[in-house]
Each structure stands twice: as C-alpha cells, then as structure tokens.
Design an enzyme around this catalytic site. Structure first.
Site, PDB file in Angstrom:
ATOM      1  CG  ASP A  69      49.286  16.696  68.656  1.00  0.00           C
ATOM      2  OD1 ASP A  69      49.368  16.782  67.412  1.00  0.00           O
ATOM      3  OD2 ASP A  69      50.272  16.521  69.386  1.00  0.00           O
TER       4      ASP A  69
ATOM      5  CD  GLU B 149      75.886  47.029  66.474  1.00  0.00           C
ATOM      6  OE1 GLU B 149      75.553  46.374  65.475  1.00  0.00           O
ATOM      7  OE2 GLU B 149      75.588  46.721  67.640  1.00  0.00           O
ATOM      8  CG  ASP B 150      74.089  50.708  63.554  1.00  0.00           C
ATOM      9  OD1 ASP B 150      75.048  50.082  63.070  1.00  0.00           O
ATOM     10  OD2 ASP B 150      73.056  50.159  63.976  1.00  0.00           O
TER      11      ASP B 150
ATOM     12  CG  HIS C 112      68.983  48.764  70.542  1.00  0.00           C
ATOM     13  ND1 HIS C 112      67.746  49.244  70.218  1.00  0.00           N
ATOM     14  CD2 HIS C 112      69.333  47.921  69.532  1.00  0.00           C
ATOM     15  CE1 HIS C 112      67.347  48.718  69.075  1.00  0.00           C
ATOM     16  NE2 HIS C 112      68.291  47.918  68.634  1.00  0.00           N
TER      17      HIS C 112
ATOM     18  CG  ASP D  45      67.686  44.385  68.047  1.00  0.00           C
ATOM     19  OD1 ASP D  45      67.264  45.196  67.208  1.00  0.00           O
ATOM     20  OD2 ASP D  45      68.803  43.842  67.953  1.00  0.00           O
TER      21      ASP D  45
ATOM     22  CG  HIS E 259      65.306  48.651  64.543  1.00  0.00           C
ATOM     23  ND1 HIS E 259      64.649  47.450  64.659  1.00  0.00           N
ATOM     24  CD2 HIS E 259      66.480  48.513  65.212  1.00  0.00           C
ATOM     25  CE1 HIS E 259      65.400  46.608  65.365  1.00  0.00           C
ATOM     26  NE2 HIS E 259      66.507  47.233  65.716  1.00  0.00           N
TER      27      HIS E 259
END
Length: 753
Positions: A259, A76-77, A72, A139, A48
């Site tokens: 259109d 967090e993980d 990134h 992301d 990812h």
C-alpha cells in the site's frame, strides 16, 4: 529574508482588510529587538519569526496570529517585556505572546520538571486560545526545517520531542499535512541513512509505477463519470516516515508493502461520496476488514472520509479515500481550516462540514477536556507523560449500552473505557461485558464493541492497572488512587530521608521552609515532596538545595547508576566491574551453580532423593533452592541435573520438554548443618552504615554471605543483590523478616530465577 512589504502582501492576498499599520509596526519592533542576534545556521535570528509568520499566512490566519508569530521570541530572547508588547499591540496579541513564552525565569531544580511545566503552560494557553497552538506548531516546523545546523545531540533530542509531542498534537488537531512534514523532518535528522535509503527506493518505485498510477487514476475517473459522478482522482505516495513506521510495526521488508501508493477521490457532496463508494465496490472486489466510514462517525479531530481497499486494475491492491472538498481541506489543515467553514456550515450545503463544526471544532473540544483532566494535581513530569499517551492518533470507537460513543486509542481495554466514561466508573470497575458476553478487563477493544462495566462500591483500582492501560486519563486516575493509598507510607519514609539529609548538611529543617521552596521543586504541597523523596522520584539533595540555594552537596559527584567505593569490614574482597557494579566476594564460599555429587561421599553433597548417584547435580544459577521449597530437577544430557524451586520463572523454558523433568524431593536429616544457596534483592536507603546493618542481620541469624552486588538506582536508593547460604526455608524467612523490619531497608524480595 522576507521584507516588510512582502509580509503585508502575503496577508492582504487573503485578507484585503488586514491592519497594514499594525503589521508594519510589529515587523519593525521585532527587527530592532532581535538586532544582531544570529541562529545556529549563521542567519539573522529575525529571519526565524518571519518564516513562522509566512507558514501561518499559507494557512490564511488572522492579523493577530501573524503579528504574534513575528513577536513570539521577543520576550524570551530579547529585552522586550510583555507589558510593553501589550501596551503597543493590545491585550489580545500580548496574551498570545505570553502563551508562547517559556517559563525560563522559574528556578526549577529538575530539567524534566521545567520541560513539563513549560509544556503545561503552553497547553493551558492553548485551551484559552487555539491560535497559540498554531503559532507553536509553525515555530516547531521552521525549527525542524533548519535542524541540520544543530549539533547531533540537539538534533536527537529535538527530533524525539517532535515525534513524541508536536507531530501527534498536530495530528490530533487535524493538521495532517503539517504532521507529515514534522515526522519526516524528525526522521531525516534522527536516522539519516535509513531516510536516504527509503527515499531512494521510493524514487525508483515511482519511476517504475508512473504509468500504473496514471492508469488507475484514469480508470477510476472514467468509471465514476460513467455513473454521472464528477470527481477529482489523484494518486499519492506514502511518506518515508510512514513507510518506516509500518515496516517497524509489522516487521516486514520494503518489498512486502502493498500500500505504498494510495488514491484520493474528491467529490462535491456527501451523497456523492457514498455513490462513488458503490461504484468502486461493484467494479472491484473489496479487501475484507479494510473499510472504515469516518463520515458517519468522524474522528475526534473532525476528520471525515471513507476509507476502503480494493483489488484494482492488474490485480493491484489500491487504497482509496473518498471525501468532499470541504472534508479534504479540513483533513489537511484541521482547525486552521475550521474557521473558513463556519459560515458554510450554517447554509444548507450538501458538501459542507459536519454540523458540530458550526459551533466549535471537535478537536479543540477534545484538547480542552484533556487539559482540564491532566491539569488536576499531577506533577509536571506526569503531565508530560500523560499528554504523550493522550496524543495517540489511531482510534477505535466503542459504545455504552445507552449508545454513547466513546473514542479510544488502539489497544485500549475495558479499563480505559470505564475511565473514559467517568473516573468513578473506572475506580470501581470489577468486570466487563463486551457485546453481551463477559470478558476480561484486559481484553483489547475493537471498533463497534458495546461495553458494559460491572462496578463494586468497595473496589479500588490495583496499582498494576497503571502499566496495563493506554490512555492518559486512566493512567492518571489509577496513579492518583494508588498514590492516596500509599501516600502515608512513602511520605513517612521521605520525611525520615529529608531529616537525615538536612542533618548531614548541617541545615535546619521545617515544613514552613520547605513550603516556601515548593515552586522550585514544582510540587503543590509538602506531602507531595515527602512522597516523591520516599518513592525515589526526587533526590533529597535537590530538596536541600531548593530550601538553601547556596548549599553544595559534596556527595552527589556521580550520576544515578554508578557507585563509589565504600569500606567493608570482614574478610570480603571489593571489586568494580566494567558496568560500574560493585561485587563483594567472600573467600571459601561455594558458588550457587557449583556442581556436587549426590552419593553422600562429598562433604558438599546435596541431599536430594530421586537422583541417580552418578549424575552431577547443581542448583539453579539464579537463586538456587533451599529445603522447604517444592523442587524439580531438569536433566541436561552430558551436564547433569539442575535443581529449581517449583516457582522459578526459568522453568517456563522447559515446558515443551517433559522428558527432561525429574520428580525429586529433599532428604535432609534433623539437625543437619548443610547450607543451601538463596538470593535476595533489596532496596535500601543510601546512607553510611546501611550495608553493615544488612550484613549484621544475616550474621546474627547465622547466615553465610557468598556474594553481594550493589548498584545505585538514584541518589537516595541503592539496589543490592545478595547470594547467601542458609539451612532451610524457615531460616531464610527469618532473615527476610528481620531485614524488612530495618528502617534502612525499604524492600526485600527473594529471587528464584
């Protein structure tokens, strides 16, 4: 999954001086940190951040941004820390990763507050460095590309969040290509059947129109070349989400859209844009009202182009965009393309970008100003709401009497205009002149309007304005002004509720203890907490839990909108309907809509003058009427006459049927004990004994309750609707005044249909 050397090669394609060593270290660090983690698709999690980095290399961004993309999710993980990243990769990359890391360690009670606080943190980081936004959008784009692996509930939530926040934000930053893909991916996952249908019909139409599109491209190119204008003309098809939005917005079928195909003319200078426009308008008739010049008046996101629609070859309506190559790249890539043109803007380049881009992107300036305004004192939930309002893309351009340009969303009013000029101007606005003529403050502004605001120093904005404005700045300012006016009232009520909540929980309560818990409640002061509880925005049990984390509220077993059974003294009967609304019916009571004769022979007759004695008569089903009300009769052939109070909203349905209106009035003798139906809507504090207090007030005034329905609005408040029978308007008013005086009742209104 992209390999280490492939990442380096992608960066060095557009930046030969890239820091290869730092890119390699970031790749290895992130790969080790994520280890064996898997995504919902079953792919290695590390794939990812690599895909996010790949998206950013397509935008030709700098080394620090690419490395931040690779790293990134580590904080967090994984077990990685910001201090460690800052030490290894430097403070610049550490700050970017920090801005992209959610506040997961904040122990906030409300999930919506947590979402708002995380979004506030992201935007504040973006205000410091716009590269944070570019990584976040990339992301989100990759997450949307793999959203089909998620469960339906998550697909719906993430898709809606993308449509509400991230796609409009990409549009505001001028990144139209990214916005279009985000919207289409959200649409595909949220409404797969509709997406499939529109995509198939577009494919069928493209096959039929292939020659027509090619013919128009060739015709346009030839016409321009004949005038000495070198241009690249390309046809394009609208995206499925854009088509679906227009069908929904205008309530038209696919076949009615004229259109679906548009054409882009790219030339080499600004002068050539206007020359091309002249060729187009002298060759084919222009559709009135469809010409917009965003070159002389750029959008806030720096978008520059000429838009026009003509009746082209074979009487086909043709939408055209005319721009330079530089404008075209900025239109597609927005702030990501801005950096590439800083240098060209310094040169005397007729095809360069607008001069203001030489210093800073207008879109980025707008973002920073918006964040500064929204960050002043609002709760996280309000910050999220107001940010959504500010992200509307479609705009109108208006002017002050001194010529200052004010850009506003479509549907904006002079109130929005006043707040865009200055908060004090909005707060003191009392009237407006539009193009020299007096106009209502709710008039919808159009492109080119000159707006002058009349002010009064003693004026303050009515609370009703909040629901009428369309900009986040106006709504935020009105809400703050209204909040200041009623804060003391709500704060007092909220304090009473919390006193009882802590007493029920057998916990001590002081402002010092509450102040220590403010971070968990996402509020800035204790007064904010008291006011939020008083308004019903915050559950008192959440406050107790924030002060005493181990506390378990036994009362909060259901969700707002449901009720539990409660004891009832007297002869009432309690039942629960399918929609979880409780109803209490009292035996022997006449329903508000029950017919009665008007000849005086029936004990339950309605004494009203002006009616034929043979006509059956009934009261309005939603609220009835009582002596003292001005009334009108509505005749329904075969059914009879229904009596409404003159202020009933239901009468609007009969405005075009004057023949059905009857002139009637009351004829009630003094001392009559006849009762008449009325309906009250109450908002009460949810605590034991509240219903008993309300019933006691009605009983003390000799009122008769016919029916009661209750519905839990929040954990602290209950909405109650009471049908009762009274003698007259004076009797009803006395009951209402007594109910309003009760501490447990926060609001009482009469319902008249």
């Amino acid at each position: 999954m992209m390999r280490q050397y492939e990442l380096v090669e992608r960066v060095k394609r557009y930046n030969p001086a890239a820091n290869e060593d730092l890119l390699n270290r970031a790749y290895v660090y992130a790969m080790r940190a994520h280890g064996t983690q898997k995504r919902a698709s079953g792919d290695p999690f590390f794939a990812h951040p690599l895909e996010v980095a790949a998206i950013l290399t397509d935008l030709r961004l700098d080394d620090a941004t690419i490395i931040a993309a690779v790293l990134h999710d580590t904080v967090e993980d994984t077990s990685a820390t910001l201090d460690e990243i800052g030490a290894i990769f430097g403070p610049e990359i550490g700050a970017l990763v920090d801005g992209l890391t959610k506040l997961k360690k904040l122990d906030l009670v409300s999930k919506r507050a947590a979402q708002g606080e995380n979004f506030r943190k992201l935007l504040l980081a973006v205000a410091a460095d716009v590269r944070v936004l570019l990584v976040k959008l990339a992301d989100r784009l990759h997450n949307m590309r793999t959203l089909h692996h998620m469960i339906p509930e998550k697909r719906e939530r993430i898709g809606q969040e993308t449509l509400d926040i991230y796609a409009p934000l990409a549009g505001r930053m001028g990144m139209q290509e990214l916005r279009d893909e985000l919207e289409d991916l959200a649409f595909r996952n949220m409404k797969p059947e509709i997406y499939k249908t529109i995509t198939q019909r577009l494919a069928d139409l493209s096959l039929k129109s292939e020659r027509l599109v090619e013919s128009i491209e060739n015709d346009l190119t030839a016409k321009l070349a004949a005038r000495g204008i070198a241009a690249a003309v390309t046809g394009r098809r609208k995206r499925p989400f854009s088509i679906w939005s227009k069908m929904e917005r205008k309530s038209v079928a696919f076949e009615q859209l004229s259109d679906i195909f548009g054409f882009r003319i790219v030339v080499d200078s600004t002068d050539a844009c206007y020359a091309a426009l002249g060729v187009v308008h002298t060759t084919w008739p222009m559709v009135p009202g469809r010409y917009k010049d965003y070159i002389s008046t750029p959008k806030q996101n720096d978008y520059r182009s000429i838009h026009t629609t003509v009746i082209g070859p074979k009487s086909q309506r043709v939408e055209l965009q005319i721009r330079t190559e530089a404008m075209d790249e900025i239109a597609e890539y927005g702030i990501a393309a801005h950096a590439h043109y800083k240098e060209s803007a310094k040169r005397d380049d007729p095809g360069g970008v607008h001069p203001r881009l030489a210093t800073e992107s207008g879109a980025y300036q707008w973002l920073r100003r918006t964040i500064e305004l929204l960050a002043e004192g609002d709760s996280p939930e309000e910050f999220l709401e107001h940010t959504k309002l500010e992200l509307f893309q479609d705009q109108v351009f208006c002017f002050t009497p001194k010529g200052r340009l004010i850009a506003l969303p479509r549907g904006a009013t002079p109130i929005d205009f006043a707040y865009a000029v200055h908060t004090d101007v909005g707060n003191t606005a009392v009237g407006a002149k539009i193009n020299g003529r007096m106009a209502p403050l709710l008039h919808e502004l159009t492109n080119g309007d000159e707006v002058e605001i009349a002010r009064s120093d003693g004026q303050s904005p009515p609370a009703a304005w909040e629901s009428l404005v369309v900009t986040g700045k106006a709504r935020s300012a009105i809400r703050r002004a209204t909040r200041s006016a009623v804060r003391r009232q709500y704060a007092g009520l909220g304090r009473q509720i919390l006193d009882r909540a802590f007493e029920r929980a057998a916990k001590s309560f002081t402002e010092d203890k509450l102040r220590a818990a403010l971070p968990r409640l996402a509020r800035l002061s204790t007064d904010d907490v008291f006011a939020a509880v008083g308004r019903g925005e915050m559950f008192s049990g959440d406050v107790v839990k924030a002060v005493y984390p181990d506390y378990k509220d036994e009362r909060r077993t259901g969700s707002p909108g449901t009720t539990s059974a409660m004891p009832l003294n007297g002869a009432g009967r309690l039942s629960r309907s399918k929609d979880q609304t409780m109803r209490i019916t009292f035996p022997g009571a006449q329903a508000a809509g029950t017919p009665a004769s008007a000849d005086g022979s029936d004990p339950a007759a309605i004494p009203i003058r002006g009616l034929d004695g043979d006509l059956p008569v009934s009261f309005a089903p939603n609220g009835g009427a009582v002596p003292g009300d001005r009334i009108v009769g509505i005749l329904t052939p075969g059914i009879g006459v229904t009596i409404y109070p003159i202020q009933s909203q239901a009468l609007a349905a009969f405005d075009n049927e004057p023949a059905r209106w009857l002139d009637v009035r009351w004829e009630v003798e003094a001392g009559s004990t006849e009762r008449f139906p009325a309906r009250l809507a109450l908002q009460s504090i949810n605590e034991p004994g509240t219903l008993a207090q309300i019933a006691q007030v009605i009983a003390d005034h000799d009122g008769n309750i016919d029916n009661v329905s209750m519905k839990r609005r929040t954990a602290d408040f209950t909405d109650i609707v009471i049908d009762l029978a009274v003698w007259d308007l004076q009797h009803l008013t006395a009951i209402v005044q007594e109910l309003r005086a009760k501490r447990a009742v926060s609001r009482v209104d009469r319902i008249t249909g």
